[in-house]
Enzyme design. Structure first.
Site, PDB file in Angstrom:
ATOM      1  N   ASP A 123       0.845  -1.196   0.000  1.00  0.00           N
ATOM      2  CA  ASP A 123       0.000   0.000   0.000  1.00  0.00           C
ATOM      3  C   ASP A 123       0.882   1.248   0.000  1.00  0.00           C
ATOM      4  O   ASP A 123       1.561   1.536   0.988  1.00  0.00           O
ATOM      5  CB  ASP A 123      -0.894  -0.009   1.256  1.00  0.00           C
ATOM      6  CG  ASP A 123      -1.875   1.156   1.251  1.00  0.00           C
ATOM      7  OD1 ASP A 123      -2.974   0.986   0.720  1.00  0.00           O
ATOM      8  OD2 ASP A 123      -1.524   2.239   1.765  1.00  0.00           O
ATOM      9  N   LYS A 153      -2.566   5.910  -4.323  1.00  0.00           N
ATOM     10  CA  LYS A 153      -3.681   6.822  -4.012  1.00  0.00           C
ATOM     11  C   LYS A 153      -3.458   8.173  -4.668  1.00  0.00           C
ATOM     12  O   LYS A 153      -2.314   8.647  -4.770  1.00  0.00           O
ATOM     13  CB  LYS A 153      -3.805   7.021  -2.495  1.00  0.00           C
ATOM     14  CG  LYS A 153      -3.753   5.739  -1.700  1.00  0.00           C
ATOM     15  CD  LYS A 153      -3.969   5.949  -0.215  1.00  0.00           C
ATOM     16  CE  LYS A 153      -3.583   4.714   0.577  1.00  0.00           C
ATOM     17  NZ  LYS A 153      -2.144   4.605   0.874  1.00  0.00           N
ATOM     18  N   HIS A 186      -7.402   9.664  -2.017  1.00  0.00           N
ATOM     19  CA  HIS A 186      -6.755   9.606  -0.700  1.00  0.00           C
ATOM     20  C   HIS A 186      -7.614  10.267   0.388  1.00  0.00           C
ATOM     21  O   HIS A 186      -7.785   9.714   1.477  1.00  0.00           O
ATOM     22  CB  HIS A 186      -5.368  10.255  -0.780  1.00  0.00           C
ATOM     23  CG  HIS A 186      -4.398   9.760   0.230  1.00  0.00           C
ATOM     24  ND1 HIS A 186      -3.060   9.642  -0.015  1.00  0.00           N
ATOM     25  CD2 HIS A 186      -4.565   9.358   1.514  1.00  0.00           C
ATOM     26  CE1 HIS A 186      -2.444   9.173   1.067  1.00  0.00           C
ATOM     27  NE2 HIS A 186      -3.343   9.002   2.011  1.00  0.00           N
TER      28      HIS A 186
END
Ligand SMILES: NC(=O)c1ccc[n+]([C@@H]2O[C@H](COP(=O)([O-])OP(=O)(O)OC[C@H]3O[C@@H](n4cnc5c(N)ncnc54)[C@H](OP(=O)(O)O)[C@@H]3O)[C@@H](O)[C@H]2O)c1
Length: 359
Positions: A123, A153, A186
């Site tokens: 991530d 993101k 995000h």
């Protein structure tokens, strides 16, 4: 441990034989056959005692030497990372590795350590400034692309729909990939500009339709933000990545996410270390013979959330992956749920007011 057990065994075994030999007629131990049986079985039993005690000890310590998951103690326990179904017919590994606050120059090494330990889900984010290090680790690992799950993101300065696909292409260049598995907004930024995160969401869906990402989702969306994008576009995000840990269980946002059929991703799962000295958690960790971090991460897993703890420390990276050879009881789960302090427990900003946009 194994050496001690073997020593005891060697000390005790001849004593047993001595007792038995008082009845050797009955047991036939003074025959040639009896001596052959003893000579053969004694070393076999010593070797077994050494192996069994060391193997059990290593698993109790949650050790995963070299990232190889040890076989389960109990045949019913599955040691592999579960995958969860997403609402777009894809799947996601429930445990991954987060890289927030890992400096760019250390990211490649940290991600390589995680990949060696067995993690297959990474991530990252445009905002973290370390996508390139993630990409270098993926390339160097040699792990086939289809075995990896990579999330990035959208940065807060890329909310303009015209910037969504452009910035994702730039992320792909830095990552060395032709698509990511998951691309998230995000932060919703409802107070920035016209606060039109719905237009941003439409552009995210277009990026998926163009094949730049397999799935799209959101992060830090409150229940009303989720309701709004679903009502106005009919497109449900695959996940909502939100702050969740024992001091901030964030159940309202979790429930809204699930109500829409999306998966919950829990960020800062160990509250960036703030929960690790909690006496309730320390007590449970003692009871189950695991570290506090492992207990907290296991709590998330049993709640059905997706987690990706961050660490730059190899031993912690390995320990955080060893979550599938033990379980918490209902009482232990309830005791951890009870640590929630509501909004006071937040580590990050409230999504309704978060308005930081980089230049
Ligand atoms: N969407 C969002 O807005 C958002 C916000 C924050 C985070 N995230 C994502 O969530 C991921 C995880 O959150 P996070 O990085 O904020 O915090 P975290 O994973 O809860 O905690 C990381 C901190 O805990 C320490 N740590 C890790 N494992 C440990 C262990 N076994 N024992 C003791 N200490 C340990 C780490 O230290 P060392 O590194 O020194 O070992 C680091 O200081 C991020 O990396 C990112 O991918 C997303």
């Amino acid at each position: 441990m194994g050496i001690v057990a073997a020593g005891l065994f060697v000390a005790v075994f001849p004593g047993n034989i001595a007792q038995l030999t008082e009845h050797r007629d009955a047991f036939g131990l003074d025959t040639d056959r009896g001596r052959v049986i003893r000579l053969f079985f004694q070393p076999v039993l010593i070797a077994w005692a050494l192996w069994a005690t060391d193997a059990v000890g290593a698993r109790r310590a949650g050790a995963c030497p070299g990232g190889i998951v040890p076989p389960p103690l109990d045949a019913d326990v599955d040691m592999t990372v579960p995958t969860l179904a997403l609402n777009d017919a894809t799947t996601i590994p429930q445990l991954g590795f987060g890289v927030f606050q890992i400096p760019p120059e250390s990211t490649k090494e940290a991600v390589l350590t995680a990949l060696r330990a067995g993690y297959r889900h990474i991530d990252t984010a445009q905002m973290y400034g370390n996508e390139q290090g993630v990409g270098e680790a993926i390339a160097e690992s040699g792990i086939p692309r289809e075995e990896l799950f990579v999330t990035t993101k959208l940065n807060n300065n890329n909310h303009d729909p015209a910037d969504v696909k452009r910035s994702l292409r730039e992320s792909l260049d830095r990552l060395g990939l032709d698509r990511v598995d998951l691309f998230l907004i995000h932060w919703p930024l409802p107070t920035v500009g016209d606060g039109d995160f719905v237009a941003t969401w439409r552009a995210m869906v277009e990026a998926r339709e163009e094949g730049l990402t397999t799935s799209v989702g959101v992060s830090n969306f409150q229940p009303d933000h989720l309701d709004r994008i679903v009502a106005e576009t009919g497109e449900v995000p695959a996940v909502n990545q939100i702050e969740v840990h024992p001091y901030f269980t964030n159940d309202a946002a979790r429930e809204a996410t699930r109500r829409h059929g999306a998966q919950v991703e829990a960020w800062s799962p160990i509250a960036q270390g703030a929960v690790l000295d909690d006496p309730v958690l320390v007590g449970i960790a003692g009871d189950v013979e695991r570290t506090v971090a492992q207990v907290v991460l296991r709590w998330h897993i049993q709640r059905g959330d997706i987690v990706f703890p961050k660490s730059v420390t190899p031993a912690r990276i390995e320990a955080n992956f060893a979550l599938f050879d033990f379980a918490l009881s209902e009482d232990q789960m309830a005791a951890i749920n009870a640590l929630d302090t509501g909004d006071e427990g937040r580590r990050g900003p409230h999504p309704d007011v978060m308005d930081i946009v980089p230049d």
